[in-house]
Enzyme design. Structure first.
Site, PDB file in Angstrom:
ATOM      1  N   GLU A 156      49.209  54.092  -8.660  1.00  0.00           N
ATOM      2  CA  GLU A 156      49.558  53.333  -7.460  1.00  0.00           C
ATOM      3  C   GLU A 156      48.248  52.763  -6.944  1.00  0.00           C
ATOM      4  O   GLU A 156      47.440  53.462  -6.341  1.00  0.00           O
ATOM      5  CB  GLU A 156      50.238  54.241  -6.438  1.00  0.00           C
ATOM      6  CG  GLU A 156      50.899  53.466  -5.315  1.00  0.00           C
ATOM      7  CD  GLU A 156      50.043  53.419  -4.071  1.00  0.00           C
ATOM      8  OE1 GLU A 156      49.425  52.351  -3.828  1.00  0.00           O
ATOM      9  OE2 GLU A 156      49.993  54.417  -3.350  1.00  0.00           O
TER      10      GLU A 156
ATOM     11  N   CYS B  20      47.375  50.986   1.659  1.00  0.00           N
ATOM     12  CA  CYS B  20      47.538  50.064   0.537  1.00  0.00           C
ATOM     13  C   CYS B  20      48.678  49.085   0.753  1.00  0.00           C
ATOM     14  O   CYS B  20      48.732  48.044   0.110  1.00  0.00           O
ATOM     15  CB  CYS B  20      47.760  50.849  -0.757  1.00  0.00           C
ATOM     16  SG  CYS B  20      49.126  52.009  -0.661  1.00  0.00           S
TER      17      CYS B  20
END
Length: 513
Positions: A276, A310
């Protein structure tokens, strides 16, 4: 309860501060391997700082590759028995861990705020979010089934079995030190895998507190291992996790640059990967949008954790018909709602950036943009009166492609708003990056909702919503934002091998009588 002698770092003042009283035992300053609390073999340690004021809150072991191998060996040995546990047994262990995590939520939130700097309210929200993954996978553990296939010929039965892949290595970031571990460990443990966790050097205490509670929940020795290292040893520790053949899957959350390096290092053992990686989320506001809703979503998405997430909105695109009004409303909310300071204090909404490197990146990006002609509506400076790492919430417009900030993932409290004319223009700019984690847009045109949701090149889309993550949904990106998914039922698939079993000559065999 104990106190730490603070060390001078740069201009920080030497003093002594007490750790907040908690119902948990004192903060763990040892790593957790094979059910034991241990030091590094060489006895080295490193300090962990509170980013609010630079004070030391404790020391943890500075572990190296040899310490990492010991943890991997422990996880590998434990896997031989843990893999044989029933789904019900694993579900019960996860449920016990979840109950303890909930019981000690306030303790965990306090630790998290001290080492990460986010406000206590944000830390509480992260703990709830992280705990939800442990709860979810405690339930999902009992829902994993194989398949019985229709054979193409007579006298044959065909089965697909799901079996745990083995030892799982986790390298987790500092921005969500509890949730990222929970999101990885929950499905791995539910599947029957064992774990080696390497938390960020900035935020190891949350991980160690989670390990303490996992131990109390009854997980067998070696099932969950936590190793600690600073930037000094992180490269060799990461390399050992990637290259060690006993680790069968690596799950990493962090930058695309580091993810690519780990990807290469895992090639020698053909390790399974769950990555990720970085995002650069577009946030598009169309003329038909509910502006109040869009501004509220922008505040939540951009400034949560001081912009250090993020999936933070990073590039705002506002259609020309509502550009001025949106900018005005957004600026008003920024100035009236954000209160910077020590996250443990009442009323504080946002804390500092995590470290000096991150502060310098944000500072340089804004200064470059302003120097080249960007319009600064607010912020744009370090707030040294609050502490060494506080940066004022910043709003920029008139940003051009010549500026470094134009396509850069900022990872800080800086919003950049661009004006666009048509839907095609917005999508072209939104998709013109090499990453694709999350994207957001606001529209009340139902045809546009379906059209744009399909065309936006990201793994996750928020439509009229700025906060989209939950345990029930599949979290992950496309392009260079990573591989695999976390959360939902799909999150467990990363931790299974599918074994095909073909049983032939069934009708002719004596064993069926």
């Amino acid at each position: 309860m104990f106190s730490r002698i603070l060390e001078v770092k740069h201009s920080f003042i030497r003093t002594t501060i007490p750790i907040t009283n908690r119902s948990m035992s004192t903060i763990k300053e040892l790593a957790f391997v094979n059910g034991k609390w241990i030091s590094a073999k060489n006895k080295a340690t490193f300090p962990v700082y509170n980013p609010v004021d630079g004070q030391i809150i404790g020391h943890v072991p500075e572990m190296d590759a040899s310490d990492t191998r010991e943890a991997i060996d422990a996880a590998h040995d434990s896997f031989q028995s843990y893999r044989k546990t029933t789904a019900k047994e694993r579900s019960d262990l996860l449920r016990s861990w979840y109950n303890l995590l909930v019981k000690h939520s306030e303790d965990l939130a306090t630790i998290l705020t001290k080492e990460n700097g986010k406000s206590l309210n944000e830390s509480r929200a992260e703990i709830r979010y992280g705990n939800s993954f442990i709860e979810w996978y405690a339930e999902e553990a009992r829902r994993v089934n194989g398949e019985v296939l229709q054979a193409p010929v007579r006298n044959r039965e065909m089965l697909l079995l799901k079996q745990p892949v083995g030892v799982a290595g986790f390298i987790t970031p500092w921005n969500f030190p509890q949730a990222m571990i929970a999101r990885k460990a929950g499905p791995a443990l539910a599947a029957g895998c064992t774990c080696v966790v390497k938390p960020a050097g900035d935020t190891p205490f949350t991980a160690l507190a989670m390990a303490e509670l996992a131990e109390k929940a009854g997980f067998p020795p070696g099932t969950i291992n936590v190793i600690t290292s600073s930037v000094t040893n992180s490269v060799e520790v990461g390399k050992e996790i990637c290259s060690n053949p006993k680790v069968r899957i690596l799950s990493f959350t962090g930058s695309t640059q580091v993810g690519k390096l780990l990807y290469k290092q895992c090639a020698s053992t053909m390790k399974r990967l769950s990555l990720e990686l970085g995002g650069n989320a577009p946030y598009v506001v169309f003329n038909s949008a509910d502006l109040d809703l869009a501004v509220a979503g922008a505040m939540a998405s951009k400034f949560r954790n001081t912009g250090q997430t993020c999936v933070s909105s990073n590039r705002f695109f506002v259609q020309e018909g509502v550009f001025e009004k949106f900018t005005e409303k957004f600026l008003e909310r920024i100035n009236s709602e954000i209160k910077l300071g020590d996250g443990l204090k009442e009323g504080v909404t946002n804390g500092p950036l995590i470290n000096e490197n991150q502060l310098q990146i944000v500072k340089d990006l804004v200064e470059d943009a302003v120097k080249k002609g960007a319009k600064l509506h607010c912020g744009g400076k370090v707030l040294e009166n609050l502490g060494p790492l506080f940066y004022a919430p910043t709003l920029l417009t008139d940003v051009t492609k010549e500026m470094d900030i134009y396509k850069r993932e900022i990872f800080g409290p800086v919003a950049v708003i661009h004006k666009f004319k048509s839907e095609d223009d917005a999508l072209r700019e939104a998709n013109d990056v090499n990453v694709g984690l999350a994207g957001y847009f606001y529209s009340r045109d139902i045809s546009q909702v379906f059209r744009v949701a399909r065309k936006m090149e990201v793994g996750m889309v928020g439509v009229n919503e700025g906060l989209i993550s939950c345990a029930e949904a599949a979290f992950g990106g496309i392009k260079e934002s990573g591989l695999g998914r976390e959360g939902s039922s799909h999150g467990m698939e990363e931790y299974f091998d599918i074994k095909y079993v073909c049983i032939g000559n069934v009708e002719n065999s004596n064993f069926i009588n």
